[in-house]
Design a protein around this motif. Sequence first.
Motif, mmCIF file in Angstrom:
data_model
loop_
_atom_site.group_PDB
_atom_site.id
_atom_site.type_symbol
_atom_site.label_atom_id
_atom_site.label_comp_id
_atom_site.label_asym_id
_atom_site.label_seq_id
_atom_site.Cartn_x
_atom_site.Cartn_y
_atom_site.Cartn_z
ATOM 1 N N GLU A 1 0.468 -0.765 -0.149
ATOM 2 C CA GLU A 1 -0.241 0.002 0.016
ATOM 3 C C GLU A 1 0.479 1.141 0.048
ATOM 4 O OE1 GLU A 1 -3.979 2.519 2.248
ATOM 5 O OE2 GLU A 1 -2.747 0.416 3.795
ATOM 6 N N SER B 1 0.965 3.853 -3.264
ATOM 7 C CA SER B 1 0.899 5.620 -2.278
ATOM 8 C C SER B 1 1.469 5.818 -3.021
ATOM 9 C CB SER B 1 0.931 5.247 -0.873
ATOM 10 O OG SER B 1 2.290 5.456 -0.521
ATOM 11 N N PHE C 1 -6.302 7.753 -3.919
ATOM 12 C CA PHE C 1 -5.582 7.472 -2.888
ATOM 13 C C PHE C 1 -5.707 7.737 -1.700
ATOM 14 C CE2 PHE C 1 -2.314 4.582 -0.414
ATOM 15 C CZ PHE C 1 -2.638 3.907 -1.152
ATOM 16 N N TYR D 1 -3.166 8.098 1.244
ATOM 17 C CA TYR D 1 -2.018 8.257 1.434
ATOM 18 C C TYR D 1 -1.413 8.547 2.251
ATOM 19 C CZ TYR D 1 1.551 11.670 -0.356
ATOM 20 O OH TYR D 1 3.022 12.059 -0.319
#
Length: 74
Positions: free
Chosen positions: A20, A24, A50, A53
């Motif tokens: 993840e 980002s 996103f 973020y």
Amino acid sequence: SCSNKRNLNFNCLLMLAPPEVLDSVVVHELCHLKEMKHSKQFYAEVLRVFPNYWRCHDWLEEHGKIIVARMTGA
């Protein structure tokens, strides 16, 4: 990073971050293709794509130097 020539470059140590967090960073750099500066519009686009973020950004701020130090011996 995203250059003025629209080249995207990524540090290979990002592969040691959680997926993840890597995502980002990719979104962040892709958004630079629309807006080069870290403006309100830039971050609005990042967050549109996103929403998590800032959580990932904070993780990278906290752990990024540790990853670099572990891999480079610095």
